[in-house]
Motif scaffolding. Structure first.
Motif, PDB file in Angstrom:
ATOM      1  N   SER A   1      14.926 -23.833   8.036  1.00 31.17           N
ATOM      2  CA  SER A   1      15.223 -25.251   7.862  1.00 31.17           C
ATOM      3  C   SER A   1      16.674 -25.512   7.458  1.00 31.17           C
ATOM      4  O   SER A   1      17.167 -26.619   7.605  1.00 31.17           O
ATOM      5  CB  SER A   1      14.282 -25.863   6.820  1.00 31.17           C
ATOM      6  OG  SER A   1      14.508 -25.296   5.552  1.00 31.17           O
TER       7      SER A   1
ATOM      8  N   GLY B   1       6.082 -22.964   8.702  1.00 33.68           N
ATOM      9  CA  GLY B   1       7.243 -22.248   8.169  1.00 33.68           C
ATOM     10  C   GLY B   1       7.832 -21.222   9.104  1.00 33.68           C
ATOM     11  O   GLY B   1       8.664 -20.423   8.688  1.00 33.68           O
TER      12      GLY B   1
ATOM     13  N   GLU C   1      14.390 -18.557   2.686  1.00 31.70           N
ATOM     14  CA  GLU C   1      13.012 -19.083   2.730  1.00 31.70           C
ATOM     15  C   GLU C   1      11.979 -18.003   2.970  1.00 31.70           C
ATOM     16  O   GLU C   1      10.828 -18.306   3.289  1.00 31.70           O
ATOM     17  CB  GLU C   1      12.915 -20.148   3.827  1.00 31.70           C
ATOM     18  CG  GLU C   1      13.802 -21.351   3.559  1.00 31.70           C
ATOM     19  CD  GLU C   1      13.861 -22.283   4.751  1.00 31.70           C
ATOM     20  OE1 GLU C   1      13.541 -23.461   4.577  1.00 31.70           O
ATOM     21  OE2 GLU C   1      14.243 -21.827   5.840  1.00 31.70           O
TER      22      GLU C   1
ATOM     23  N   TYR D   1      10.206 -21.085  10.996  1.00 32.01           N
ATOM     24  CA  TYR D   1      11.521 -21.546  11.431  1.00 32.01           C
ATOM     25  C   TYR D   1      12.470 -21.449  10.235  1.00 32.01           C
ATOM     26  O   TYR D   1      12.060 -21.126   9.125  1.00 32.01           O
ATOM     27  CB  TYR D   1      11.460 -23.001  11.918  1.00 32.01           C
ATOM     28  CG  TYR D   1      10.863 -23.929  10.886  1.00 32.01           C
ATOM     29  CD1 TYR D   1      11.651 -24.539   9.926  1.00 32.01           C
ATOM     30  CD2 TYR D   1       9.488 -24.164  10.854  1.00 32.01           C
ATOM     31  CE1 TYR D   1      11.107 -25.354   8.955  1.00 32.01           C
ATOM     32  CE2 TYR D   1       8.924 -24.983   9.891  1.00 32.01           C
ATOM     33  CZ  TYR D   1       9.738 -25.578   8.948  1.00 32.01           C
ATOM     34  OH  TYR D   1       9.190 -26.390   8.000  1.00 32.01           O
TER      35      TYR D   1
ATOM     36  N   GLN E   1       4.805 -24.747  12.469  1.00 29.06           N
ATOM     37  CA  GLN E   1       5.164 -25.894  11.642  1.00 29.06           C
ATOM     38  C   GLN E   1       5.070 -25.575  10.153  1.00 29.06           C
ATOM     39  O   GLN E   1       5.766 -26.170   9.339  1.00 29.06           O
ATOM     40  CB  GLN E   1       4.273 -27.086  11.974  1.00 29.06           C
ATOM     41  CG  GLN E   1       4.562 -27.673  13.339  1.00 29.06           C
ATOM     42  CD  GLN E   1       3.486 -28.633  13.817  1.00 29.06           C
ATOM     43  OE1 GLN E   1       2.446 -28.784  13.187  1.00 29.06           O
ATOM     44  NE2 GLN E   1       3.729 -29.262  14.947  1.00 29.06           N
TER      45      GLN E   1
ATOM     46  N   ARG F   1       8.080 -18.905   3.252  1.00 28.42           N
ATOM     47  CA  ARG F   1       7.595 -18.849   4.615  1.00 28.42           C
ATOM     48  C   ARG F   1       6.309 -18.026   4.697  1.00 28.42           C
ATOM     49  O   ARG F   1       5.337 -18.446   5.337  1.00 28.42           O
ATOM     50  CB  ARG F   1       8.666 -18.247   5.539  1.00 28.42           C
ATOM     51  CG  ARG F   1       8.243 -18.130   6.991  1.00 28.42           C
ATOM     52  CD  ARG F   1       9.311 -17.504   7.859  1.00 28.42           C
ATOM     53  NE  ARG F   1      10.546 -18.238   7.790  1.00 28.42           N
ATOM     54  CZ  ARG F   1      11.657 -17.801   7.208  1.00 28.42           C
ATOM     55  NH1 ARG F   1      11.690 -16.605   6.640  1.00 28.42           N
ATOM     56  NH2 ARG F   1      12.750 -18.533   7.187  1.00 28.42           N
TER      57      ARG F   1
END
Length: 200
Positions: free
Chosen positions: A130, A126, A193, A128, A124, A197
């Protein structure tokens, strides 16, 4: 085979917990370790005793939910997940200790089941991408150097089972975290990111 199991039993997070000894007879060497636990649980249920709580999902070596410590080794004596460990890895008369992951980050919920939400919080934070990426592009649409693709694939093979935390003397999740950061950081989709991240 006849096996002696010493299994960690703990009714709840607040219970002290203890090792309990069970005899399991007529164990087929082709059974998986979880199937052997199923047989023991069926016996316990028929005797009116509380079955051993253990986690599992796919039973195909993909999800990693089945992780336990077997004779002091995460997932046991083979390089595989617990569900893919077969009883042929043991011998008739063996005494096998079965415990949950021993890490502050994975508190015991009951018996061999631990709370893995610490890994969810890492994702949650980071783990992933977005940015909307639309539908899956053609495989050749975004060129990725082979070395980068291989490294990203190696990192992506982490199934988040928690064995690295259970095996680490410091109960560190750095291998899991590094796998998530590396996997996305090596691919073009993860570049926007990448820095944030890693910090998250």
């Amino acid at each position: 085979m006849n096996i002696t199991l010493r299994v960690w039993r703990q009714k709840s997070r607040d219970d002290e917990g203890r090792m309990v000894t069970y005899q399991v007879e007529d164990v087929n060497e082709d059974m998986s370790f979880l199937e052997m636990l199923d047989v023991l649980n069926e016996k316990l249920t028929l005797q009116g005793e509380e079955p051993i709580a253990f986690d599992h999902d796919c039973r195909e070596g993909i999800c990693g939910a089945c992780g336990v410590v077997i004779n002091g080794v995460a997932h046991g004596p083979e390089v595989t997940t617990t569900c893919q460990l077969h009883m042929r890895s043991f011998s008739d008369g063996d005494v096998i200790d079965v415990e949950p992951w021993r890490a502050k980050a994975f508190p015991v919920i009951k018996d061999l089941v631990v709370d893995r939400s610490a890994f969810d919080r890492i994702i949650q934070a980071g783990g992933y991408i977005s940015a909307p990426t639309g539908t899956a592009p053609d495989a050749h649409a975004t060129p990725v150097p082979k070395a980068d693709a291989d490294r990203a694939f190696d990192a992506a093979t982490c199934i988040g089972c928690g064995a690295c935390v259970a095996a680490c003397p410091n109960a560190s999740a750095m291998l899991f975290t590094a796998a998530k950061v590396t996997h996305l950081g090596m691919l073009p989709q993860g570049q926007p990111e990448r820095a944030s991240r890693a910090v998250k």
